[in-house]
Design a protein around this motif. Structure first.
Motif, short mmCIF file in Angstrom:
data_model
loop_
_atom_site.label_atom_id
_atom_site.label_comp_id
_atom_site.label_asym_id
_atom_site.label_seq_id
_atom_site.Cartn_x
_atom_site.Cartn_y
_atom_site.Cartn_z
N ARG A 73 0.84 -1.21 0.00
CA ARG A 73 0.00 0.00 0.00
C ARG A 73 0.87 1.25 0.00
O ARG A 73 0.55 2.24 -0.69
CB ARG A 73 -0.93 -0.02 1.21
CG ARG A 73 -2.06 -1.04 1.11
CD ARG A 73 -2.83 -1.16 2.41
NE ARG A 73 -3.44 0.10 2.77
CZ ARG A 73 -4.69 0.45 2.44
NH1 ARG A 73 -5.43 -0.38 1.71
NH2 ARG A 73 -5.19 1.60 2.81
N ALA A 74 1.97 1.23 0.76
CA ALA A 74 2.88 2.37 0.78
C ALA A 74 3.54 2.57 -0.57
O ALA A 74 3.72 3.70 -1.05
CB ALA A 74 3.94 2.18 1.87
N ALA A 75 3.93 1.47 -1.22
CA ALA A 75 4.55 1.55 -2.55
C ALA A 75 3.55 2.08 -3.58
O ALA A 75 3.91 2.89 -4.45
CB ALA A 75 5.07 0.18 -2.96
N ALA A 76 2.30 1.63 -3.49
CA ALA A 76 1.27 2.11 -4.41
C ALA A 76 1.04 3.61 -4.24
O ALA A 76 0.90 4.35 -5.22
CB ALA A 76 -0.03 1.34 -4.19
N LEU A 77 1.03 4.07 -3.00
CA LEU A 77 0.85 5.49 -2.74
C LEU A 77 2.01 6.30 -3.31
O LEU A 77 1.81 7.35 -3.94
CB LEU A 77 0.73 5.73 -1.23
CG LEU A 77 0.61 7.20 -0.78
CD1 LEU A 77 -0.67 7.83 -1.35
CD2 LEU A 77 0.62 7.28 0.74
N GLY B 211 0.18 7.05 -6.62
CA GLY B 211 -0.61 8.17 -6.13
C GLY B 211 -1.75 7.83 -5.20
O GLY B 211 -2.45 8.71 -4.71
N SER B 212 -1.97 6.54 -4.90
CA SER B 212 -3.05 6.15 -4.00
C SER B 212 -2.71 4.81 -3.35
O SER B 212 -2.12 3.93 -3.99
CB SER B 212 -4.37 6.02 -4.76
OG SER B 212 -5.39 5.48 -3.93
N ALA C 74 5.45 -0.95 -12.07
CA ALA C 74 5.77 0.35 -11.46
C ALA C 74 6.56 0.19 -10.18
O ALA C 74 7.32 1.09 -9.80
CB ALA C 74 4.48 1.12 -11.19
N ALA C 75 6.39 -0.93 -9.50
CA ALA C 75 7.07 -1.12 -8.21
C ALA C 75 7.30 -2.60 -7.95
O ALA C 75 6.55 -3.47 -8.43
CB ALA C 75 6.24 -0.52 -7.08
#
Length: 339
Positions: free
Chosen positions: A153-157, A161-162, A248-249
């Motif tokens: 979740r931190a990587a997605a943010l 961006g969310s 992306a990550a």
């Protein structure tokens, strides 16, 4: 071996041989800031004694970094038991290891790792209280997966961006206990799952229970996804595989994901965010440490939430400095451990 110990700053290397049970084990203890060090006990086949000792020394430093970045008041350690092709009495072997752990006077607390189980730790516990991950302490798979989930979740943010995972495509490579639990958490959050595993039965289970789509193991790295989660054995990120990534990550639970620290720089050059493995997968160590100290019930959720917060800070610093998060995390850990 002395050169390796000096380069990793491992202070103690203890070796035990017990002919009666066939036990051949080594314990490496890293760091002197804490009187007690905690680390897994591996039970695997090694080609020679030097390989086993080298792995213990290398992983002891990693465990020290992991504990420091998780905010745990323990040092890092690693035990390795060399596995023979045949053992006459597994329980007796781990009881002998327990007697060895007891002679270390609490400087090392044993926990499960590759090749060991809660049943093995129960045998160790017959002869020492300096052990966790017993049947009574509970399995570490769930807290490890929950910590990785917070990290994703931190990587997605940070990159997308969310922190909302609804509709994101996540590729989970490896469906062992932790990988499958992570996949379940991701599916519960609405993620679209791609999965691969050497065991076709695990893949079929994920298809049936989690509506996952299968991907051949050799094609997983090159399959487009938002987030790639390596959850098998380590060192799968190398110069060749990173060149194939279409994500992306990278954020997964596998230990030792980077074949070399310079590979993290290659990820950064390609614009792929990397969640350092010893930060994101600290949930198992956190659970083991808190269980041993009797604090698991009240503190576990807070520590697991801290994994995402720590990664958010690392990502922000890395972005500001135009550096890999792996470089930033290592420098943070070295400051905490070495001063």
């Amino acid at each position: 071996m002395f050169a390796l110990m000096q380069s990793t700053r491992v202070q103690h290397l203890r070796v035990i041989v017990d002919p009666a049970t066939g036990l051949r084990a080594v314990v490496a203890i890293h760091g002197e800031r804490h009187p007690q060090a905690l680390g897994g006990c591996r039970y695997l086949h090694y080609p020679d004694d030097d390989s086993a000792m080298a792995e213990a020394v290398r992983l002891a430093e990693v465990m020290s970094f992991k504990a420091a970045l998780a905010g745990l008041p323990v040092g890092g350690a690693q035990a390795v038991i060399m596995r023979n092709a045949y053992v006459d009495n597994r329980a007796a072997l781990f009881e002998a290891f327990g007697r060895f752990v007891e002679t270390l006077n609490g400087t090392y607390v044993a926990a499960i790792d590759s090749g060991t189980s809660t049943a093995d730790m129960d045998c160790v516990a017959l002869h020492t209280r300096h052990v966790t991950c017993t049947a009574g302490a509970g399995d570490t798979s769930r807290p490890t997966a929950e910590g990785v989930f917070a990290g994703i979740r931190a990587a997605a943010l940070a990159r997308l961006g969310s922190s909302d995972l609804e509709g994101l495509r996540v590729g989970v490579q490896g469906l062992g206990h932790i990988g499958y639990t992570l996949a379940s958490l991701l599916r519960g959050a609405g993620a679209d799952l791609l999965v691969s595993d050497v065991d076709p039965g695990r893949v079929q289970l994920a298809m049936d229970q989690l509506d996952a789509r299968p991907v051949a193991a050799e094609r997983m790295a090159s399959t487009p996804c938002d987030i790639f989660a390596p959850c098998g054995f380590g060192a799968m990120l190398n110069y060749q595989s990173v060149g194939q990534l279409r994500c992306a990550a990278v954020a997964g639970c596998a230990n030792g994901q980077l074949g070399d620290l310079a590979v993290a720089d290659q990820l950064e050059e390609r614009g792929i965010l990397y969640a350092p493995d010893y930060v994101i997968n600290a949930g198992g160590l956190i659970h083991a440490a808190l269980s041993h100290s009797g604090e698991a019930d009240g503190q576990l959720a807070r520590y697991l939430q801290g994994i995402g917060q720590r990664l958010t800070g690392i990502f922000a610093q890395a972005q500001a400095q135009h550096r890999s998060p792996a470089r930033v995390a290592q420098e943070m850990a070295e400051r905490l451990v070495y001063g």
